[in-house]
Structure formats: C-alpha cells, structure tokens
Enzyme design. Sequence first.
Site, PDB file in Angstrom:
ATOM      1  N   ALA A   1       0.815  -1.218   0.000  1.00 16.06           N
ATOM      2  CA  ALA A   1       0.000   0.000   0.000  1.00 16.06           C
ATOM      3  C   ALA A   1       0.842   1.258   0.000  1.00 16.06           C
ATOM      4  O   ALA A   1       1.534   1.565   0.976  1.00 16.06           O
ATOM      5  CB  ALA A   1      -0.926  -0.002   1.224  1.00 16.06           C
TER       6      ALA A   1
ATOM      7  N   GLY B   1      -1.967   9.391  -5.822  1.00 14.72           N
ATOM      8  CA  GLY B   1      -1.864   8.191  -6.663  1.00 14.72           C
ATOM      9  C   GLY B   1      -0.634   8.320  -7.544  1.00 14.72           C
ATOM     10  O   GLY B   1       0.467   7.933  -7.151  1.00 14.72           O
ATOM     11  N   SER B   2      -0.824   8.948  -8.728  1.00 16.07           N
ATOM     12  CA  SER B   2       0.334   9.204  -9.596  1.00 16.07           C
ATOM     13  C   SER B   2       1.389   9.999  -8.832  1.00 16.07           C
ATOM     14  O   SER B   2       2.581   9.763  -8.957  1.00 16.07           O
ATOM     15  CB  SER B   2      -0.098  10.028 -10.812  1.00 16.07           C
ATOM     16  OG  SER B   2      -1.151   9.401 -11.476  1.00 16.07           O
TER      17      SER B   2
ATOM     18  N   THR C   1      -4.750  -3.745  -3.944  1.00  9.97           N
ATOM     19  CA  THR C   1      -4.996  -5.111  -4.418  1.00  9.97           C
ATOM     20  C   THR C   1      -4.753  -6.082  -3.269  1.00  9.97           C
ATOM     21  O   THR C   1      -3.749  -5.948  -2.554  1.00  9.97           O
ATOM     22  CB  THR C   1      -4.042  -5.435  -5.597  1.00  9.97           C
ATOM     23  OG1 THR C   1      -4.266  -4.464  -6.619  1.00  9.97           O
ATOM     24  CG2 THR C   1      -4.283  -6.832  -6.142  1.00  9.97           C
TER      25      THR C   1
ATOM     26  N   GLY D   1     -22.903  -7.900 -32.266  1.00  6.81           N
ATOM     27  CA  GLY D   1     -23.759  -7.950 -31.075  1.00  6.81           C
ATOM     28  C   GLY D   1     -23.331  -9.036 -30.103  1.00  6.81           C
ATOM     29  O   GLY D   1     -23.397  -8.846 -28.883  1.00  6.81           O
TER      30      GLY D   1
ATOM     31  N   GLU E   1      -0.386   0.676 -11.454  1.00  2.77           N
ATOM     32  CA  GLU E   1       1.085   0.555 -11.503  1.00  2.77           C
ATOM     33  C   GLU E   1       1.693   1.552 -12.492  1.00  2.77           C
ATOM     34  O   GLU E   1       2.594   1.221 -13.259  1.00  2.77           O
ATOM     35  CB  GLU E   1       1.488  -0.898 -11.767  1.00  2.77           C
ATOM     36  CG  GLU E   1       0.881  -1.790 -10.693  1.00  2.77           C
ATOM     37  CD  GLU E   1       1.606  -3.071 -10.410  1.00  2.77           C
ATOM     38  OE1 GLU E   1       2.727  -3.240 -10.891  1.00  2.77           O
ATOM     39  OE2 GLU E   1       1.029  -3.890  -9.690  1.00  2.77           O
ATOM     40  N   GLY E   2       1.143   2.765 -12.438  1.00  2.00           N
ATOM     41  CA  GLY E   2       1.614   3.844 -13.311  1.00  2.00           C
ATOM     42  C   GLY E   2       0.707   4.006 -14.506  1.00  2.00           C
ATOM     43  O   GLY E   2       0.663   3.142 -15.377  1.00  2.00           O
TER      44      GLY E   2
HETATM   45  C1  LIG Z   1      -7.827  -2.043  -9.392  1.00  2.00           C
HETATM   46  C2  LIG Z   1      -6.685  -1.224  -8.851  1.00  2.00           C
HETATM   47  C3  LIG Z   1      -5.683  -1.863  -8.115  1.00  2.00           C
HETATM   48  C4  LIG Z   1      -4.640  -1.109  -7.553  1.00  2.00           C
HETATM   49  N1  LIG Z   1      -3.715  -1.732  -6.749  1.00  2.00           N
HETATM   50  C5  LIG Z   1      -2.846  -0.970  -5.998  1.00  2.00           C
HETATM   51  C6  LIG Z   1      -2.029  -1.555  -4.986  1.00  2.00           C
HETATM   52  O1  LIG Z   1      -2.028  -2.791  -4.785  1.00  2.00           O
HETATM   53  N2  LIG Z   1      -1.249  -0.744  -4.239  1.00  2.00           N
HETATM   54  C7  LIG Z   1      -1.201   0.597  -4.410  1.00  2.00           C
HETATM   55  O2  LIG Z   1      -0.482   1.286  -3.667  1.00  2.00           O
HETATM   56  N3  LIG Z   1      -1.966   1.208  -5.386  1.00  2.00           N
HETATM   57  C8  LIG Z   1      -2.784   0.447  -6.171  1.00  2.00           C
HETATM   58  N4  LIG Z   1      -3.589   1.050  -7.128  1.00  2.00           N
HETATM   59  C9  LIG Z   1      -3.530   2.495  -7.312  1.00  2.00           C
HETATM   60  C10 LIG Z   1      -3.033   2.915  -8.674  1.00  2.00           C
HETATM   61  O3  LIG Z   1      -1.655   2.692  -8.787  1.00  2.00           O
HETATM   62  C11 LIG Z   1      -3.451   4.375  -8.888  1.00  2.00           C
HETATM   63  O4  LIG Z   1      -4.851   4.367  -9.078  1.00  2.00           O
HETATM   64  C12 LIG Z   1      -2.753   5.022 -10.060  1.00  2.00           C
HETATM   65  O5  LIG Z   1      -1.387   5.185  -9.779  1.00  2.00           O
HETATM   66  C13 LIG Z   1      -3.371   6.377 -10.439  1.00  2.00           C
HETATM   67  O6  LIG Z   1      -3.534   7.182  -9.325  1.00  2.00           O
HETATM   68  P1  LIG Z   1      -4.948   7.934  -9.084  1.00  2.00           P
HETATM   69  O7  LIG Z   1      -5.994   6.899  -9.215  1.00  2.00           O
HETATM   70  O8  LIG Z   1      -4.846   8.649  -7.793  1.00  2.00           O
HETATM   71  O9  LIG Z   1      -5.088   8.941 -10.261  1.00  2.00           O
HETATM   72  P2  LIG Z   1      -4.491  10.431 -10.301  1.00  2.00           P
HETATM   73  O10 LIG Z   1      -3.051  10.389  -9.919  1.00  2.00           O
HETATM   74  O11 LIG Z   1      -5.381  11.330  -9.520  1.00  2.00           O
HETATM   75  O12 LIG Z   1      -4.601  10.776 -11.843  1.00  2.00           O
HETATM   76  C14 LIG Z   1      -5.835  11.111 -12.476  1.00  2.00           C
HETATM   77  C15 LIG Z   1      -5.555  11.319 -13.957  1.00  2.00           C
HETATM   78  O13 LIG Z   1      -4.661  12.408 -14.136  1.00  2.00           O
HETATM   79  C16 LIG Z   1      -3.507  11.984 -14.841  1.00  2.00           C
HETATM   80  N5  LIG Z   1      -2.356  12.719 -14.316  1.00  2.00           N
HETATM   81  C17 LIG Z   1      -1.956  12.846 -13.030  1.00  2.00           C
HETATM   82  N6  LIG Z   1      -0.864  13.600 -12.954  1.00  2.00           N
HETATM   83  C18 LIG Z   1      -0.553  13.957 -14.215  1.00  2.00           C
HETATM   84  C19 LIG Z   1       0.505  14.728 -14.818  1.00  2.00           C
HETATM   85  N7  LIG Z   1       1.472  15.274 -14.078  1.00  2.00           N
HETATM   86  N8  LIG Z   1       0.508  14.865 -16.160  1.00  2.00           N
HETATM   87  C20 LIG Z   1      -0.452  14.308 -16.925  1.00  2.00           C
HETATM   88  N9  LIG Z   1      -1.472  13.584 -16.434  1.00  2.00           N
HETATM   89  C21 LIG Z   1      -1.507  13.410 -15.098  1.00  2.00           C
HETATM   90  C22 LIG Z   1      -3.387  10.493 -14.543  1.00  2.00           C
HETATM   91  O14 LIG Z   1      -2.592   9.824 -15.518  1.00  2.00           O
HETATM   92  C23 LIG Z   1      -4.851  10.110 -14.605  1.00  2.00           C
HETATM   93  O15 LIG Z   1      -5.245   9.989 -15.942  1.00  2.00           O
HETATM   94  C24 LIG Z   1      -4.587   0.293  -7.769  1.00  2.00           C
HETATM   95  C25 LIG Z   1      -5.570   0.908  -8.555  1.00  2.00           C
HETATM   96  C26 LIG Z   1      -6.611   0.179  -9.077  1.00  2.00           C
HETATM   97  C27 LIG Z   1      -7.668   0.903  -9.886  1.00  2.00           C
END
Ligand SMILES: Cc1cc2nc3c(=O)[nH]c(=O)nc-3n(C[C@H](O)[C@H](O)[C@H](O)COP(=O)(O)OP(=O)(O)OC[C@H]3O[C@@H](n4cnc5c(N)ncnc54)[C@H](O)[C@@H]3O)c2cc1C
Length: 390
Positions: free
Chosen positions: A127, A134-135, A161, A341, A364-365
């Site tokens: 986690a 996130g990103s 996950t 369909g 994962e990015g």
């Molecule tokens: C099913 C699932 C399983 C996961 N498993 C894990 C796990 O086991 N452990 C864990 O720690 N995380 C996990 N994650 C988290 C996952 O890694 C994040 O959802 C992901 O990194 C994106 O972060 P966010 O959802 O906060 O989106 P955000 O970071 O809020 O981004 C939203 C949008 O903005 C874009 N964006 C953000 N910053 C920029 C920028 N500087 N330039 C251009 N575009 C940008 C992003 O690409 C995206 O399109 C999981 C997610 C899901 C959906």
Amino acid sequence: MDFSLSDEERAIRDTARQFIAREVMPLEQEVLRRERANQPSLAPDELAELRGKARKFGFWGLGTPAEYGGMDLPAVLQSLLWTEVGRTYVPFTFGGEADNILYHANEDQKREFLLPTIEGERISCFAITEPGAGSDAANIKLSARRDGDDWVLNGEKTFITNGNEADFCIVVAVTDREKGVRGGGTTAFLVDRSMGWRSEPIETMGPARPASLVFDDVRVPARNILGEIGQGFELGMKWIGRGRFLIPSAAVGAAERALQMAIDYANTRETFGRKIGDNQAIQWMIADSEVELEAARWLILRAAWTVDQDADARHASSMAKLYGAGMVNRVMDRVLQIHGGMGYTRELPIERWYRAVRLIRIYEGTDEMQRLIISRDLLRGYTKIGGHLS
Ligand SMILES: Cc1cc2nc3c(=O)[nH]c(=O)nc-3n(C[C@H](O)[C@H](O)[C@H](O)COP(=O)(O)OP(=O)(O)OC[C@H]3O[C@@H](n4cnc5c(N)ncnc54)[C@H](O)[C@@H]3O)c2cc1C
C-alpha cells in the site's frame, strides 16, 4: 541478432501452455458463471489446489530465488510464462512468489512474512496509494509517529490489491515530514491485520476488487520496519518497477487468445452471402491487431532482457507498459467489434476482457505517468533515442 527462443525457453513455455490449457482453462465457464452471480471467481482453496498442481509440474516461484525453493527464472522466461497465464481469464497465477521488496526483510521478518507468503500460507498486500496521492505518490500523508519502541500509524490507503484478503500489509508511511518523501522521510512497515487496520472493498467495472485501508492509531513495533528507516519510497518504487514488464506480458496472452477468437469468427460468420473475413474492414482490424501485438511483444521482451542484463530497465519497462496497455485495449475493442452484437453479450468472455484490460492503462503507473518517465529521460538526456543500440 537472434530473435529465437532457446530450446529450453521453448520447452518451459510449452509445458506452461499445456498446464494452463489442461488444468486452468476448463474452469473458465464456471468463473464466468460465478462472477455473473456476484460470487468470488475462485475460492482460496481452489487457487491453492491449482497452484499445488502447477508445483508438481515444476512451476513454483517463477522469480523466487532457488534458496527459497523457487525457479529463479530470468526475466525473459518469466515474461513468456506470464503471457501463457494471461491467455486465460481465470484469476490464476503460479504460486511460490512473494513481493520483491520482502527480500529486504531481516532474518526474523523473513521467517514471519516472506517464507509463509512464498508458501501461500499468508497473503500480503502493498500500500502506497492514498485518496490524495496516486500518480503523485510523493504526496502521501499516512503518518508513522515514534512512541517508545513502537510506531503509531494514522491515515488511509486506497485501491489496494488483495487489501480485503491480506493477512498483512506492506505500508509506506511518512516518518519524517521535514525530510520529505523523496529525501528519506518515508519508511515501509510490515503491519499485521491483527494490529488493527480495517479494510473496505471497492467495487470496480472489472473483476478487480481492491480495498481502502484505514489506519487509526495502529501501533506497530519497531522490529516491523522493512529495510531501513527512510527507505520507504525507494522500496515502493522497486515494488512497482517489477510489474511494469510482467503486466503487459500477461496482456499479450489475453490479446493473442482474443484475436484468435476474432479470426475464427471472421472465418465462419457470414453476412451478405460471404464470410465477414472477406471484407477489407475486418481484415484491417485483424492486421492492425497482429502488428501491434508483435510490436508489444518485442518491447516487453526487450525490457525483460534489459532486466536480465542487470541494466537500468526503467525506460524500457515504461515503454513496454505504455504500449502493451494501449495495445491490449485496442485489440479487445476490435475483437468485440468483429463479433458484433455477440461481442457485447455475456454469452462470450469478450466483454469481460474489455472491462478487465481497461485497468492496465491505470494501475502501476498510468499511461500518462509512463509518458512522463519516457519523455523526461529523453529531455534530461538520461537515455538516448534508440536505447542500447544507439
Ligand atoms: C484495481 C486497482 C488496483 C490497484 N492496486 C494498488 C495496490 O495494490 N497498491 C497501491 O499502492 N496502489 C494500487 N492502485 C492504485 C493505482 O496505482 C493508482 O490508481 C494510479 O497510480 C493512479 O492514481 P490515481 O488513481 O490517484 O489517479 P491520479 O493520480 O489522480 O490521476 C488522475 C488522472 O490524471 C492523470 N495525471 C496525473 N498527474 C498527471 C501529470 N502530471 N501529467 C499528466 N497527467 C496526469 C493520470 O494519468 C490520470 O489519468 C490500484 C488501482 C486500481 C484501480
């Protein structure tokens, strides 16, 4: 330059293919039926049984060092085997694996966390993501405050996950706000569920069912620090790095299988008195899919090969993840379109694949983060255009 597989690689790959076809694919209809009835696709004992069978075939701990009973395979072979597993939508992976960063554990921690995870006796989750980070993982806020010999964790993680099923969690927490996340201000902790964190499932559009985790004054003894104090973010990036060539490897398997379904359908379905495959519109969808699959395959194998050279594989892995994720989404869309369909119905697994592979562009990015990494490497001169051949 030699693009062929060695006899050994081919033999191991073919044995895995047979195993998946004989032991795993027969469960597919049942998996679909259960998912459509909102039931778990595979019970834990069914997964354990399958993994046990695979172990008898010799498949156990693909990337796990031999001293821990694993196969310790090169990254290229691991990639090839993930592609075989990706052919089925039964949520199966070979057993005998543990999170790569658990190898940073000390001897006591290895006994308590690493070995039981490899044996499948304990389930881990990792986690780092939070509702506000996130990103931008460097913006995490979950805090760990030292209190005597313990640390007290407060905050929330999300989208984790295995978070619903895990017995313990590897949590990246802020331990020194002054130093900042990139300056050594974070630490990874091994936190048993019994220490008090709570999980809530998050429903998604696909089969993934991650969890949000709440840490409310969760007390963790200092002996549960993974690696060094200050190393949390570094370990987190190492954890994420491993999946960047394996996730698209599985995507290649799914895309290959789905494309074959589309080819078979194009050769049998008739409209206007002839096979739909006789139309250029359908032929082009098949051709584009094959070209993109082939391109993804070599980007992924090149990334895996770079890992095997002990070279920095981040740039190559980001390209593999970005292109592989896009490829599988485009192929699934075309496969669905070719089925008309029927592709949209729940009679076939295509709609499930279509929903499931959407995730690959996000976790994962995200695509955007991979582009950021690739372009930053070029703009700052860390990597030359043309990579190792330049
Ligand atoms: C099913 C699932 C399983 C996961 N498993 C894990 C796990 O086991 N452990 C864990 O720690 N995380 C996990 N994650 C988290 C996952 O890694 C994040 O959802 C992901 O990194 C994106 O972060 P966010 O959802 O906060 O989106 P955000 O970071 O809020 O981004 C939203 C949008 O903005 C874009 N964006 C953000 N910053 C920029 C920028 N500087 N330039 C251009 N575009 C940008 C992003 O690409 C995206 O399109 C999981 C997610 C899901 C959906």
